[in-house]
Motif scaffolding. Structure first.
Motif, mmCIF file in Angstrom:
data_model
loop_
_atom_site.group_PDB
_atom_site.id
_atom_site.type_symbol
_atom_site.label_atom_id
_atom_site.label_comp_id
_atom_site.label_asym_id
_atom_site.label_seq_id
_atom_site.Cartn_x
_atom_site.Cartn_y
_atom_site.Cartn_z
ATOM 1 N N ALA A 197 -7.720 -7.524 -0.500
ATOM 2 C CA ALA A 197 -7.603 -6.083 -0.752
ATOM 3 C C ALA A 197 -8.310 -5.710 -2.066
ATOM 4 C CB ALA A 197 -6.133 -5.662 -0.800
ATOM 5 N N HIS A 198 -8.161 -6.552 -3.080
ATOM 6 C CA HIS A 198 -8.895 -6.300 -4.332
ATOM 7 C C HIS A 198 -10.404 -6.287 -4.073
ATOM 8 C CE1 HIS A 198 -5.739 -6.166 -7.261
ATOM 9 N NE2 HIS A 198 -5.339 -7.410 -7.087
ATOM 10 N N ALA A 199 -10.848 -7.259 -3.274
ATOM 11 C CA ALA A 199 -12.287 -7.343 -2.981
ATOM 12 C C ALA A 199 -12.751 -6.096 -2.224
ATOM 13 C CB ALA A 199 -12.580 -8.611 -2.171
ATOM 14 N N ASN A 210 7.716 -4.171 -8.128
ATOM 15 C CA ASN A 210 7.350 -3.546 -9.394
ATOM 16 C C ASN A 210 5.920 -3.830 -9.848
ATOM 17 O OD1 ASN A 210 8.231 -1.816 -11.412
ATOM 18 N ND2 ASN A 210 8.374 -3.543 -12.852
ATOM 19 N N TYR A 211 5.385 -4.966 -9.434
ATOM 20 C CA TYR A 211 4.030 -5.338 -9.847
ATOM 21 C C TYR A 211 3.004 -4.263 -9.459
ATOM 22 C CZ TYR A 211 0.000 -8.327 -10.736
ATOM 23 O OH TYR A 211 -1.178 -8.843 -11.222
ATOM 24 N N ALA A 212 3.327 -3.501 -8.403
ATOM 25 C CA ALA A 212 2.420 -2.446 -7.949
ATOM 26 C C ALA A 212 2.170 -1.395 -9.024
ATOM 27 C CB ALA A 212 2.986 -1.788 -6.697
ATOM 28 N N LEU A 216 -4.081 -11.577 1.758
ATOM 29 C CA LEU A 216 -4.286 -10.139 1.928
ATOM 30 C C LEU A 216 -4.426 -9.439 0.573
ATOM 31 C CD1 LEU A 216 -1.731 -9.312 4.775
ATOM 32 C CD2 LEU A 216 -4.224 -9.168 4.923
ATOM 33 N N HIS A 217 -3.622 -9.877 -0.389
ATOM 34 C CA HIS A 217 -3.641 -9.260 -1.721
ATOM 35 C C HIS A 217 -5.033 -9.370 -2.360
ATOM 36 C CE1 HIS A 217 -1.568 -8.090 -5.568
ATOM 37 N NE2 HIS A 217 -2.656 -8.680 -6.068
ATOM 38 N N GLU A 218 -5.577 -10.581 -2.374
ATOM 39 C CA GLU A 218 -6.880 -10.773 -3.028
ATOM 40 C C GLU A 218 -8.017 -10.144 -2.215
ATOM 41 O OE1 GLU A 218 -6.851 -11.600 -6.049
ATOM 42 O OE2 GLU A 218 -4.834 -12.450 -6.125
ATOM 43 N N SER A 220 -5.303 -0.638 -8.900
ATOM 44 C CA SER A 220 -5.809 -1.776 -8.107
ATOM 45 C C SER A 220 -4.664 -2.624 -7.586
ATOM 46 C CB SER A 220 -6.724 -2.674 -8.951
ATOM 47 O OG SER A 220 -7.910 -2.002 -9.209
ATOM 48 N N GLU A 221 -3.684 -2.912 -8.457
ATOM 49 C CA GLU A 221 -2.538 -3.705 -8.008
ATOM 50 C C GLU A 221 -1.692 -2.902 -7.018
ATOM 51 O OE1 GLU A 221 -2.611 -6.721 -8.385
ATOM 52 O OE2 GLU A 221 -3.928 -6.921 -10.110
ATOM 53 N N PHE A 222 -1.614 -1.591 -7.240
ATOM 54 C CA PHE A 222 -0.859 -0.752 -6.317
ATOM 55 C C PHE A 222 -1.465 -0.855 -4.916
ATOM 56 C CE2 PHE A 222 0.469 2.918 -4.006
ATOM 57 C CZ PHE A 222 1.784 3.118 -4.402
HETATM 58 ZN ZN LIG Z 1 -3.683 -8.423 -7.856
#
Ligand SMILES: [Zn+2]
Length: 193
Positions: A97-99, A142-144, A93-95, A149-151
């Motif tokens: 979502a970036h796409a 915290n990475y968000a 889902l994370h990757e 984009s990471e958020f």
């Molecule tokens: Zn990422």
């Protein structure tokens, strides 16, 4: 659906039916609310057996998105993301979502309405990132706070894996994603019960 993109194994990794199903699961889960379940321009999905070294940066990764149309995933991490469906860590889902963010922000494939929802979400995320950087507890990991984009990618993980809690703690973020993705998982759609 499968004609939209190619799934290619790297480092000798074999693309079995199971691998295809996991990739499709993440892909469709994210795009289910759209008319066509697709992430245009992302035509290639590369699967490594485990973490891999990016040949250009020399760094180890579990996944990444190349704006030229490639999504890269570690099989081990992709599976791990679904083993625990409520820990808010889901590489697929994370990757994806970036796409998706790239497709909405940088191409003409989605209608204006979605672009506007994305801009609204970006504004909300800036405010939350400021709060995170100021320190203290935050509902998202915290990475968000790395960047918008990471958020977005981390919020999407929470949206699907802990929707009720996200809605409770960060209602604006939840609603932003609900409007953008046209899905409302807090209603219990994904509940196993
Ligand atoms: Zn990422």
């Amino acid at each position: 659906m499968l004609s939209n993109f190619k799934i290619i194994g790297r480092n000798g990794f074999d693309i079995t039916e199971e691998v295809t199903l996991f990739v499709l699961a993440a892909y469709i889960q994210l795009t289910l609310g759209f008319r066509s379940y697709s992430l245009p321009i992302f035509k290639t999905i590369l699967i490594y057996p485990d973490s891999y070294r990016n040949p250009f940066t020399g760094e180890m990764h579990d996944g990444e998105v190349n704006p030229r149309g490639v999504i890269v995933l570690s099989w081990k991490r992709l599976v791990k993301g679904y083993e625990n469906p409520t820990d808010c860590i889901n590489l697929g889902l994370h990757e994806m979502a970036h796409a998706l963010k790239h497709v909405i922000s940088k191409t003409e494939y989605f209608e204006y309405e979605i672009e506007r929802e994305m801009s609204n979400f970006n504004l909300l995320s800036e405010a939350e990132i400021d709060k995170m950087k100021a320190g203290g507890e935050h509902f998202l990991r915290n990475y968000a706070s790395t960047n918008s984009s990471e958020f977005f990618a981390v919020s999407v993980e929470h949206f699907f894996e802990s929707p009720v809690e996200l809605k409770e703690h960060l209602p604006q973020i939840y609603n932003g994603l609900k409007n953008l993705l046209k899905q409302d998982p807090a209603k219990g759609f994904y509940s196993a019960s």
